[in-house]
Design a protein around this motif. Structure first.
Motif, mmCIF file in Angstrom:
data_model
loop_
_atom_site.group_PDB
_atom_site.id
_atom_site.type_symbol
_atom_site.label_atom_id
_atom_site.label_comp_id
_atom_site.label_asym_id
_atom_site.label_seq_id
_atom_site.Cartn_x
_atom_site.Cartn_y
_atom_site.Cartn_z
ATOM 1 N N VAL A 475 25.486 40.424 39.694
ATOM 2 C CA VAL A 475 26.341 40.908 40.778
ATOM 3 C C VAL A 475 27.713 41.264 40.244
ATOM 4 O O VAL A 475 28.140 40.798 39.181
ATOM 5 N N GLY A 476 28.413 42.100 40.998
ATOM 6 C CA GLY A 476 29.748 42.502 40.598
ATOM 7 C C GLY A 476 30.774 41.406 40.846
ATOM 8 O O GLY A 476 30.585 40.512 41.671
ATOM 9 N N ASP A 477 31.888 41.513 40.128
ATOM 10 C CA ASP A 477 32.963 40.521 40.266
ATOM 11 C C ASP A 477 33.735 40.706 41.560
ATOM 12 O O ASP A 477 33.759 41.792 42.164
ATOM 13 N N GLN A 478 34.368 39.623 41.983
ATOM 14 C CA GLN A 478 35.340 39.636 43.064
ATOM 15 C C GLN A 478 36.682 39.180 42.518
ATOM 16 O O GLN A 478 36.764 38.646 41.412
ATOM 17 N N GLY A 479 37.754 39.404 43.275
ATOM 18 C CA GLY A 479 39.080 38.994 42.819
ATOM 19 C C GLY A 479 40.167 39.755 43.548
ATOM 20 O O GLY A 479 39.967 40.183 44.695
ATOM 21 N N VAL A 480 41.295 39.963 42.884
ATOM 22 C CA VAL A 480 42.424 40.657 43.515
ATOM 23 C C VAL A 480 43.040 41.643 42.541
ATOM 24 O O VAL A 480 42.930 41.495 41.315
ATOM 25 N N ILE A 481 43.672 42.667 43.109
ATOM 26 C CA ILE A 481 44.451 43.628 42.332
ATOM 27 C C ILE A 481 45.855 43.624 42.917
ATOM 28 O O ILE A 481 46.052 43.879 44.109
ATOM 29 N N HIS A 482 46.845 43.260 42.078
ATOM 30 C CA HIS A 482 48.241 43.177 42.509
ATOM 31 C C HIS A 482 48.988 44.457 42.157
ATOM 32 O O HIS A 482 48.847 44.985 41.044
ATOM 33 N N GLY A 483 49.782 44.934 43.109
ATOM 34 C CA GLY A 483 50.720 46.010 42.848
ATOM 35 C C GLY A 483 52.118 45.505 43.150
ATOM 36 O O GLY A 483 52.317 44.306 43.419
ATOM 37 N N VAL A 491 36.124 42.784 47.096
ATOM 38 C CA VAL A 491 34.964 42.029 47.592
ATOM 39 C C VAL A 491 33.668 42.437 46.880
ATOM 40 O O VAL A 491 32.682 41.718 46.928
ATOM 41 N N GLN A 492 33.694 43.595 46.214
ATOM 42 C CA GLN A 492 32.503 44.048 45.515
ATOM 43 C C GLN A 492 32.893 45.058 44.446
ATOM 44 O O GLN A 492 33.770 45.901 44.668
ATOM 45 N N THR A 493 32.241 44.948 43.278
ATOM 46 C CA THR A 493 32.490 45.894 42.200
ATOM 47 C C THR A 493 31.170 46.544 41.819
ATOM 48 O O THR A 493 30.193 45.849 41.512
ATOM 49 N N THR A 494 31.134 47.874 41.845
ATOM 50 C CA THR A 494 29.907 48.602 41.539
ATOM 51 C C THR A 494 30.194 49.737 40.573
ATOM 52 O O THR A 494 31.355 50.073 40.304
ATOM 53 N N GLY A 499 30.279 56.008 34.120
ATOM 54 C CA GLY A 499 31.684 56.076 33.739
ATOM 55 C C GLY A 499 32.649 55.692 34.837
ATOM 56 O O GLY A 499 33.859 55.622 34.611
ATOM 57 N N VAL A 500 32.131 55.436 36.042
ATOM 58 C CA VAL A 500 32.989 55.099 37.182
ATOM 59 C C VAL A 500 32.739 53.640 37.588
ATOM 60 O O VAL A 500 31.592 53.236 37.779
ATOM 61 N N ILE A 501 33.816 52.850 37.702
ATOM 62 C CA ILE A 501 33.723 51.484 38.221
ATOM 63 C C ILE A 501 34.533 51.440 39.519
ATOM 64 O O ILE A 501 35.731 51.701 39.523
ATOM 65 N N ALA A 502 33.838 51.158 40.612
ATOM 66 C CA ALA A 502 34.465 51.182 41.934
ATOM 67 C C ALA A 502 34.779 49.764 42.394
ATOM 68 O O ALA A 502 33.889 48.913 42.457
ATOM 69 N N HIS A 503 36.073 49.510 42.710
ATOM 70 C CA HIS A 503 36.506 48.218 43.243
ATOM 71 C C HIS A 503 36.621 48.377 44.754
ATOM 72 O O HIS A 503 37.542 49.046 45.246
ATOM 73 N N GLU A 504 35.661 47.790 45.488
ATOM 74 C CA GLU A 504 35.622 47.946 46.939
ATOM 75 C C GLU A 504 36.282 46.746 47.592
ATOM 76 O O GLU A 504 36.043 45.609 47.201
#
Length: 846
Positions: A475-483, A491-494, A499-504
């Protein structure tokens, strides 16, 4: 087996594994390729099954030799290369080679004229010279090379006048892959025109050897010789189809089983079952009336096992599966034959077997329509094949509708343009759980945007990321992205596109814009649990091969934070000893605390190493990543622990079958495994407390209780037997004469299961008569009528009587002439129904 393409049951062409490349949705590190591909054609657009055994060239299993160009060379080079190989490498007489082109493909015709006289170039329509893999997908015009085998194979002077294809044998097909066909039939140009050529090895060899048929080539003729040995029947032209079918089908069955398929009632399994049953039917023509396929198998392994080691390693399993399936079919034929006897007896008066009866024999009992027609012919009966075909088509339509759920179309991918405009996202998660990055794309509501505001759901695309995208079962990772003053919860990484990694996720605070710098952080505890389970999956795979054998092949997996799930090909359930052995092996390795190392090597090198597990269906580039635990080595891109000791404990929670020939193990590791063990202990203690026994004596106490229950049941049964005997005498005392007929009719205190045997016992005592018994339940009732055989022969039947009486209890039913039953919703009507039967009998006997 096309593990990654649900639109296909079997690989049917050499290009299947390159479909995504032709579509432009995937890239390889090479632009040209040559292959030899195991192919099976037994269904869908490419179905050669019915031809096998009756032509000189058709096979359900064959080896396809392929040449491919992915946007590199095209028509001119492909035609030139094919001509060179055919004439200079294969050594075919150039004056006997013909070619066909698509009716509108003037370019191909002109290119061929450089090598061959125009008079030996013919044109055909879409059926012959427009190739597509299936109803959807890559396609394009094609050009076939054919070899004139002479007048002995047909009088047609050219391929147009040779509709059977026997004289002008097609041995090579050059497909000019130009289009993608959608489900609606629309064709759109492919990103880059490509080449897919395929030459059938067996056909090429038959031409080189100068033999009349592919069945005269070395491997297949050797199998035919083994069929001769097994059947004690000499190979002859009059019975050649039987030999051909068995020789071909044993290859298809054996290679498919070696790759993990098992005969069954659906999908791939049904295809194999159909093949095996066809081989058995033809075997009966050679006098083979017991399982024989496994007796031919050793010759196949000796002929092809050196080149296909999977065949040799799976030999014992193939033997067991073939024999078990054959035994079942022989029993089916016997059962179906008995039923057929009943059908024949009922059809003699009308001289006709209905289509419904024929379909039931075929669909329910597996009795082939050919068998039914043959026996019917011997009996001088007609089979309603029109109605049979109608029912067959309805069944096929149901199957087709079911298959729609697993088919897919290949529409242009949403991220295709984005991937071309940006470098591939770099994954840095093996070494880092947090890393700086830059936003290169944002998606909201199915469209690209420049900004994601607070509270909105969306997808964030980064130039590099520590987040592992769901892939390979993990399964894809979960976590946070700080700006800057902003927070995005992942909540989901696919990976929706190469070549594309989508952080949903959702923007919890602030807002994000493209090109902004961010800090991406993976949720560490969850990642560690996933790593534990992924490494444990590798240990499980290794242990399965150790305990069950090298035939074990992964058929799917799921690795998440809570558990691991591993699907694999195996033909039978586990024993308790096998499960314990697997657990022990994994836990023993965990306690060694062996180091887990990862490294990258060229795929060409990895493919030559027999100790590195590689998965058919996976797509590998020039460089691959190896997860190495010394005793277990696999190609894998997932995340893992650095030492196996970190897994802690491994526990199998469940083992089950999920499909024919596919089993599943669900397991837990670490703290989750410990909690599961505690739950089982608590269950044991609770069960012991319920029967007031110490846990250590639970089994002893349960055995004592079961013995006591068995004795009580025996006592109850004996007591009930005495009651029923008394009831029999009581009923016999009420029998009455209705003219020449003896009758017993009354309500009885019996259960529904007791009615029929009780009526049988009463009739045995009466010798001749009619019995009507009624029993009441809660808001329902049951009525049974039994008639002695002597009265049935005089025209008094239970079915006729029950039909008259059933409406009186608001019910319906049926049965046989000597016994029939009806269930009803009106218990108060039982006495009236019994009285109605009495009046009917009295009138009939007077």
């Amino acid at each position: 087996i096309p593990h990654d393409d649900p639109s296909l049951l079997f690989i049917n062409a050499g290009m299947n594994q390159f479909k995504d490349v032709f579509l432009g949705s995937s890239k390889r590190d090479y632009t040209r390729a040559t292959t030899t591909q195991k192919c099976v054609r037994v269904g869908g657009k490419h179905n050669d099954l019915d031809n096998v055994g009756h032509t000189s060239r058709h096979l359900t299993f064959f080896e396809m030799l392929g040449n491919f160009s992915f946007g590199d060379y095209f028509k001119a080079e492909a035609i030139g290369y094919a001509w060179e190989v055919a004439t200079q490498i294969f050594g075919f007489d150039p004056n006997r080679i013909w070619v066909s082109v698509f009716r509108d493909d003037d370019e191909a015709a002109v290119l061929w004229e450089k090598h061959i006289t125009p008079s030996r170039i013919v044109r055909f329509g879409e059926k012959e010279n427009f190739w597509s893999m299936g109803d959807t997908g890559p396609c394009g015009p094609c050009s076939e090379m054919l070899y004139d085998r002479g007048e002995a194979f047909g009088t047609g002077a050219n391929p147009v006048d040779d509709p059977t294809g026997e004289r002008f044998l097609e041995f090579w097909n050059l497909v000019f892959m130009q289009y993608n066909k959608s489900a609606s039939g629309q064709m759109t140009p492919l990103p880059k025109p490509s080449i897919d050529t395929g030459a059938g090895l067996e056909r090429v060899v038959s031409l080189q050897m100068g033999v009349d048929s592919v069945f005269q080539t070395d491997v297949l003729r050797s199998l035919i010789a083994e069929v001769e040995n097994v059947s004690h029947t000499a190979y002859a032209a009059s019975i050649a189809p039987a030999f051909h079918v068995i020789a071909d089908h044993i290859r298809t069955l054996s290679f498919a089983i070696a790759d993990g398929v098992q005969p069954g009632p659906t999908d791939r399994g049904y295809v194999l079952r159909k093949l095996l049953r066809r081989a058995v039917r033809y075997g009966r023509q050679l006098g083979l009336d017991r399982p024989f396929m496994a007796r031919v198998l050793p010759r196949l392994v000796s002929e092809m096992g050196a080149d296909f080691p999977e065949l040799k390693s799976a030999e014992a399993r193939i033997t067991e599966i073939l024999t078990t399936e054959e035994e079942a079919f022989f029993r089916t034929l016997q059962r179906g034959g008995n039923l057929l006897g009943q059908v024949l007896a009922g059809a003699r008066s009308s001289k006709k077997i209905s289509g419904d009866e024929a379909f039931k024999l075929k669909d329910t009992y597996g009795l082939p329509i050919e068998e039914i027609l043959l026996i019917a012919k011997d009996e001088g009966l007609f089979v309603d094949q029109g109605r049979f075909q109608e029912l067959e088509e309805k069944a096929k339509e149901v199957s087709r509708q079911a298959q729609k759920g697993v088919s897919q179309t290949f529409d242009p991918n949403f991220f295709a343009a984005f991937a071309k405009a940006h470098p591939a996202c770099r994954f840095v998660g093996y070494a880092h759980k947090a890393h700086s990055a830059r936003i290169i794309g944002l998606v909201q509501s199915g469209a690209f945007t420049n900004e994601l505001k607070e509270g909105t759901h969306g997808v964030m695309l980064l130039d590099q990321t520590p987040f592992y995208a769901e892939m390979g079962g993990q399964v894809g990772d979960q976590g946070v992205i700080h700006g800057e003053n902003a927070l995005f919860e992942v909540v989901q990484t696919t990976s929706p596109y190469p070549g594309v990694i989508a952080h949903e996720g959702i923007v919890k605070k602030g807002h994000f814009t493209t090109l902004a710098s961010v800090e991406a952080s993976v949720e560490g505890t969850r990642r560690l649990l996933i790593q534990n389970n992924h490494t444990a999956t590798h240990l499980l795979h290794w242990a399965l091969c150790k305990v069950l054998g090298p035939h074990i092949k992964q058929a799917g997996s799921l690795v998440d934070a809570g558990r691991l799930r591993f699907d694999f090909n195996h033909h039978k359930a586990f024993t308790k000893e096998e499960l314990c052995g697997i657990e022990d092996l994994v836990n023993d390795k965990i306690r060694t605390d062996q180091a887990v190392t990862t490294y990258e090597i060229p795929f060409a090198e990895a493919s030559q190493k027999g100790d590195i597990k590689q998965f058919f269906g996976e797509k590998y580039g020039n460089t691959v990543r190896v997860v190495d635990i010394d005793f277990s080595k696999e190609l894998c891109g997932g995340t893992h622990v650095d030492r196996v000791g970190k897994i802690g404990l491994f526990k199998i929670a469940k083992e089950s079958s999920i499909a024919s020939g596919v089993r599943r193990i669900e397991a837990l590791t670490g703290k989750a495994a410990e909690e599961w063990v505690r739950q089982q202990e608590a269950l044991l203690i609770h069960a012991a407390s319920l029967i007031k026994s110490p846990p250590a004596q639970l089994v002893e106490k349960l055995n004592a209780l079961l013995q006591e229950q068995k004795e009580l049941q025996a006592s109850v049964k004996a007591f009930r037997g005495k009651e029923l005997k008394a009831l029999v005498q009581e009923c016999l005392a009420t029998q009455e004469k209705l003219g020449t007929c003896t009758f017993i009719g009354r309500e009885v205190p019996l259960s529904g299961d007791e009615l029929a045997p009780f009526a049988d016992e009463l009739l045995a005592k009466m010798l001749s008569g009619v019995i009507a018994l009624g029993m009441q339940g809660v808001d329902k009732c049951q009525l049974l009528i039994a008639v002695s055989h002597d009265l049935v022969s005089k025209g008094i039947t239970a079915t006729a009587l029950i039909k008259e009486a059933a409406p009186l209890i608001q019910g319906g039913g049926g049965g046989k002439p000597h016994m029939a039953q009806a269930g009803g919703k009106k218990p108060s009507g039982l006495l009236e129904a019994i009285e109605h039967i009495r009046r009917q009998l009295h009138a009939a006997s007077s």
